[in-house]
Design a protein around this motif. Structure first.
Motif, PDB file in Angstrom:
ATOM      1  N   TRP A  45       0.845  -1.213   0.000  1.00  0.00           N
ATOM      2  CA  TRP A  45       0.000   0.000   0.000  1.00  0.00           C
ATOM      3  C   TRP A  45       0.876   1.257   0.000  1.00  0.00           C
ATOM      4  O   TRP A  45       0.656   2.193  -0.760  1.00  0.00           O
ATOM      5  N   TRP A  46       1.867   1.259   0.858  1.00  0.00           N
ATOM      6  CA  TRP A  46       2.739   2.431   1.034  1.00  0.00           C
ATOM      7  C   TRP A  46       3.512   2.731  -0.265  1.00  0.00           C
ATOM      8  O   TRP A  46       3.579   3.869  -0.708  1.00  0.00           O
ATOM      9  N   CYS A  47       4.067   1.699  -0.882  1.00  0.00           N
ATOM     10  CA  CYS A  47       4.827   1.887  -2.129  1.00  0.00           C
ATOM     11  C   CYS A  47       3.922   2.445  -3.229  1.00  0.00           C
ATOM     12  O   CYS A  47       4.298   3.383  -3.940  1.00  0.00           O
ATOM     13  N   LEU A  48       2.707   1.885  -3.346  1.00  0.00           N
ATOM     14  CA  LEU A  48       1.797   2.364  -4.391  1.00  0.00           C
ATOM     15  C   LEU A  48       1.356   3.796  -4.087  1.00  0.00           C
ATOM     16  O   LEU A  48       1.283   4.647  -4.978  1.00  0.00           O
ATOM     17  N   ASP A  49       1.124   4.080  -2.810  1.00  0.00           N
ATOM     18  CA  ASP A  49       0.727   5.429  -2.393  1.00  0.00           C
ATOM     19  C   ASP A  49       1.821   6.446  -2.723  1.00  0.00           C
ATOM     20  O   ASP A  49       1.541   7.585  -3.091  1.00  0.00           O
ATOM     21  N   GLN A  50       3.074   5.996  -2.598  1.00  0.00           N
ATOM     22  CA  GLN A  50       4.213   6.879  -2.871  1.00  0.00           C
ATOM     23  C   GLN A  50       4.558   6.921  -4.364  1.00  0.00           C
ATOM     24  O   GLN A  50       5.526   7.576  -4.751  1.00  0.00           O
ATOM     25  N   THR A  85      -1.678   6.874   8.816  1.00  0.00           N
ATOM     26  CA  THR A  85      -2.940   6.619   8.111  1.00  0.00           C
ATOM     27  C   THR A  85      -3.432   5.214   8.442  1.00  0.00           C
ATOM     28  O   THR A  85      -2.653   4.255   8.362  1.00  0.00           O
ATOM     29  N   VAL A  87      -4.815   1.970   7.521  1.00  0.00           N
ATOM     30  CA  VAL A  87      -4.947   1.244   6.244  1.00  0.00           C
ATOM     31  C   VAL A  87      -5.550  -0.153   6.451  1.00  0.00           C
ATOM     32  O   VAL A  87      -5.475  -1.005   5.557  1.00  0.00           O
ATOM     33  N   ALA A  90      -8.020  -0.799   3.663  1.00  0.00           N
ATOM     34  CA  ALA A  90      -7.429  -0.593   2.328  1.00  0.00           C
ATOM     35  C   ALA A  90      -6.510  -1.753   1.927  1.00  0.00           C
ATOM     36  O   ALA A  90      -6.484  -2.153   0.757  1.00  0.00           O
ATOM     37  N   SER A  95      -6.925  -4.458  -5.140  1.00  0.00           N
ATOM     38  CA  SER A  95      -5.812  -3.680  -5.713  1.00  0.00           C
ATOM     39  C   SER A  95      -4.505  -3.985  -4.981  1.00  0.00           C
ATOM     40  O   SER A  95      -3.419  -3.895  -5.555  1.00  0.00           O
TER      41      SER A  95
END
Ligand code: DC
Length: 242
Positions: A45-50, A85, A87, A90, A95
């Motif tokens: 999640w973090w990598c995609l968010d970044q 955040t 998550v 999420a 995804s």
């Protein structure tokens, strides 16, 4: 709380029942609960968010080292936060499920997350008397010295049906086909970096294909208390209803 600290390590493929069983066992024994899959999901999640490219192995490994991750280890409210955040929901979305293997097969990521997992296990042994920790490589690599090591397995058919019902509430042919990628393909990819289909030496294997959640929990509690499952119902074909 048990008198001396215990670690119960539970591995298994997707849909083997490991998360529900691990939570229930932690609750019953008053232990902390650590979901290591949630750590791989949170990093994805973090990598995609970044906006990171998951194929950039070095950048993803850097993100694993710098990620501000906070996990609640209460089996009733296992929440996950990344950089403040929440998550928790999420990271369960398709995804993330469809991309998490790209992150989990990065060996530098595994080294860092395993380091964090071992630290967490040690801390939870001191603070909570022990922990039920679930994943794919816990019985073999993260906590091979755990007091109890169990591998939950289930037939592909049972695993697919369970995951489909979990995601859609029912399991029609279309829903089964849509979920196949998340179970069969993901396990095949994940199995390139961890062995979780066969129990390693000294690890108890438990096939949950024909067990309900309650029966699986009882069987694990028996393994923990007696070293062998005593209450697993043996299916007797003569007694089956037609
Ligand atoms: O159990 P899960 O579906 O939430 O796990 C998410 C992903 O993380 C899964 O694709 C495999 C990977 N994983 C892993 O490689 N090692 C672990 N100890 C836990 C999970």
């Amino acid at each position: 709380m048990p008198s001396s600290p215990i670690t119960i390590a539970i591995d298994g493929p997707s849909g083997s029942g490991k998360s529900s069983v691990s939570r229930a066992v932690a609750r019953r024994l008053g232990l902390a609960y650590l979901d290591t899959g949630a750590m791989y999901r949170a990093l994805t999640w973090w990598c995609l968010d970044q906006g990171l490219d998951l194929a950039d192995q070095a950048a993803v490994a850097d993100a694993a080292r710098s990620m501000d991750l906070s996990l609640s280890t209460d089996p009733d409210t296992a929440t996950v936060q990344v950089a403040g955040t929440d998550v928790t929901d999420a990271i369960r979305r398709t995804s993330i499920s469809s991309r998490v293997s790209e992150v989990a097969t990065n060996l530098d990521v595994r080294a860092e997350l395993r380091r964090r997992q071992r630290e967490l296990v040690e801390a939870l042994r001191s603070s909570h008397g022990g922990v039920v920790v679930e994943g794919r490589d816990i019985t073999t690599v993260v906590a091979p010295d755990a007091e109890h090591r169990i591998l939950l397995t289930a037939s592909e058919e049972a695993r697919l049906a369970r995951r489909t019902t979990e995601l859609h509430g029912s399991s029609t042919q279309e829903q089964l086909a849509a979920t196949r990628d998340q179970v069969v393909r993901r396990d095949r990819d994940d199995a390139t970096v961890s062995a979780f289909f066969e129990p390693a030496d000294g690890v108890h294997g438990l096939d949950t294909s024909h067990l309900s959640l309650g029966e699986s929990v009882s069987a694990v509690l028996d393994l923990v208390e007696h070293g062998a499952p005593h209450r697993i119902p043996t299916p007797d074909p003569d007694l089956q209803e037609s």
